[in-house]
Design a protein around this motif. Sequence first.
Motif, short mmCIF file in Angstrom:
data_model
loop_
_atom_site.label_atom_id
_atom_site.label_comp_id
_atom_site.label_asym_id
_atom_site.label_seq_id
_atom_site.Cartn_x
_atom_site.Cartn_y
_atom_site.Cartn_z
N MET A 198 0.85 -1.20 0.00
CA MET A 198 0.00 0.00 0.00
C MET A 198 0.88 1.24 0.00
O MET A 198 1.83 1.33 0.76
CB MET A 198 -0.91 0.00 1.24
CG MET A 198 -1.87 1.18 1.28
SD MET A 198 -2.99 1.05 2.69
CE MET A 198 -3.92 2.56 2.48
N ALA A 199 0.56 2.19 -0.87
CA ALA A 199 1.37 3.40 -0.98
C ALA A 199 1.24 4.23 0.30
O ALA A 199 0.20 4.26 0.95
CB ALA A 199 0.93 4.21 -2.19
N SER A 200 2.32 4.93 0.63
CA SER A 200 2.32 5.76 1.82
C SER A 200 1.61 7.08 1.57
O SER A 200 1.35 7.47 0.42
CB SER A 200 3.76 6.03 2.26
OG SER A 200 4.44 6.77 1.26
N ALA A 201 1.31 7.81 2.67
CA ALA A 201 0.64 9.10 2.55
C ALA A 201 1.50 10.09 1.77
O ALA A 201 0.98 10.89 0.99
CB ALA A 201 0.34 9.65 3.94
N SER A 202 2.81 10.01 1.95
CA SER A 202 3.71 10.94 1.25
C SER A 202 3.63 10.76 -0.26
O SER A 202 3.74 11.74 -1.02
CB SER A 202 5.15 10.75 1.73
OG SER A 202 5.62 9.44 1.44
N PHE A 203 3.41 9.52 -0.71
CA PHE A 203 3.30 9.28 -2.15
C PHE A 203 2.07 9.99 -2.73
O PHE A 203 2.16 10.66 -3.76
CB PHE A 203 3.20 7.78 -2.43
CG PHE A 203 2.95 7.44 -3.88
CD1 PHE A 203 3.98 7.47 -4.80
CD2 PHE A 203 1.66 7.13 -4.32
CE1 PHE A 203 3.74 7.17 -6.14
CE2 PHE A 203 1.42 6.84 -5.64
CZ PHE A 203 2.46 6.85 -6.57
N TYR A 204 0.92 9.86 -2.05
CA TYR A 204 -0.30 10.50 -2.54
C TYR A 204 -0.17 12.03 -2.50
O TYR A 204 -0.64 12.72 -3.42
CB TYR A 204 -1.50 10.05 -1.71
CG TYR A 204 -1.84 8.59 -1.90
CD1 TYR A 204 -2.28 8.12 -3.14
CD2 TYR A 204 -1.73 7.68 -0.86
CE1 TYR A 204 -2.59 6.79 -3.34
CE2 TYR A 204 -2.04 6.34 -1.04
CZ TYR A 204 -2.47 5.89 -2.28
OH TYR A 204 -2.77 4.56 -2.47
N VAL A 205 0.44 12.54 -1.45
CA VAL A 205 0.65 14.00 -1.37
C VAL A 205 1.57 14.45 -2.49
O VAL A 205 1.34 15.49 -3.13
CB VAL A 205 1.25 14.38 0.00
CG1 VAL A 205 1.65 15.86 0.02
CG2 VAL A 205 0.27 14.09 1.12
N GLY A 206 2.61 13.66 -2.77
CA GLY A 206 3.51 13.99 -3.86
C GLY A 206 2.84 13.99 -5.22
O GLY A 206 3.14 14.82 -6.08
N VAL A 207 1.91 13.05 -5.42
CA VAL A 207 1.17 12.99 -6.68
C VAL A 207 0.31 14.25 -6.85
O VAL A 207 0.27 14.86 -7.93
CB VAL A 207 0.28 11.73 -6.74
CG1 VAL A 207 -0.67 11.81 -7.93
CG2 VAL A 207 1.14 10.49 -6.83
N VAL A 208 -0.37 14.66 -5.76
CA VAL A 208 -1.16 15.89 -5.82
C VAL A 208 -0.25 17.09 -6.10
O VAL A 208 -0.58 17.98 -6.89
CB VAL A 208 -1.92 16.10 -4.49
CG1 VAL A 208 -2.63 17.46 -4.49
CG2 VAL A 208 -2.94 14.99 -4.28
N GLY A 209 0.92 17.10 -5.45
CA GLY A 209 1.88 18.17 -5.70
C GLY A 209 2.32 18.21 -7.15
O GLY A 209 2.50 19.29 -7.73
#
Length: 239
Positions: free
Chosen positions: A1-12
């Motif tokens: 499962m991807a970490s929270a930082s990955f999803y935040v980075g994608v939004v960024g």
Amino acid sequence: MASASFYVGVVGNIISVLLFLSPLGTFQRIVKHRSTEEFESFPYICTLLASALWTYYGVTKPGSLLVATINGFGVVVEIVYVTLYLVFSPPGARAKTGTLVALLDVGFLAGVILLTHFLLHGDTKIDVIGFLCAGLNIVMYASPLAAMKTVVTTKSVEYMPFLLSFFSFLNGGIWTFYAVLVKDFFLGVPNGAGLLLGAAQMVLYFIYRNPNSSNKVSNDLEDQLQNECLLPSTCSQVP
């Protein structure tokens, strides 16, 4: 499962793409008129250098793929912008732009890559690249200060486009959050500064947004994006 930082980075990454593409209106005008008119090339030269350095940082530091991908995209976009400027600028501006590109985007960048690659290793190499990226980003994030002064002086938001200020604010915020999650000081400091400056721009915009405060109509905001540096992107440059 991807970490929270990955999803935040994608939004960024998504927000940064919007910042990189924000000058499209300006360059559509340049191509249409076949002239750069009074537009300056320096913001795009600076953004190209910053994007290239952040790409280098992203591929050098383990776990920073998202930083490398968005700034790699930025490098391609800024090369297109600078090339169009060179094609449609008058001889004097073309010579000045060509000189700056050679000094900053080729000479300085090549020097940094060669020196850090052959002389530095491990964390020291990452730290030196990070300091350079953060320093350049802080300078670029500070560039809208002149536009903010103009807004206060003229009591008009004519030269501070809302969308650019809005996405700069979002970009600074999302990449600051990402930096906290991944504990990256070099990403956090310049984007934290960008977040604060973006917030200040938004406050000024809502104070002086009344169109009666200016004798000019500011519908053609995209044509004025060159008055501020990008970052992501910017300018709110990225990250």
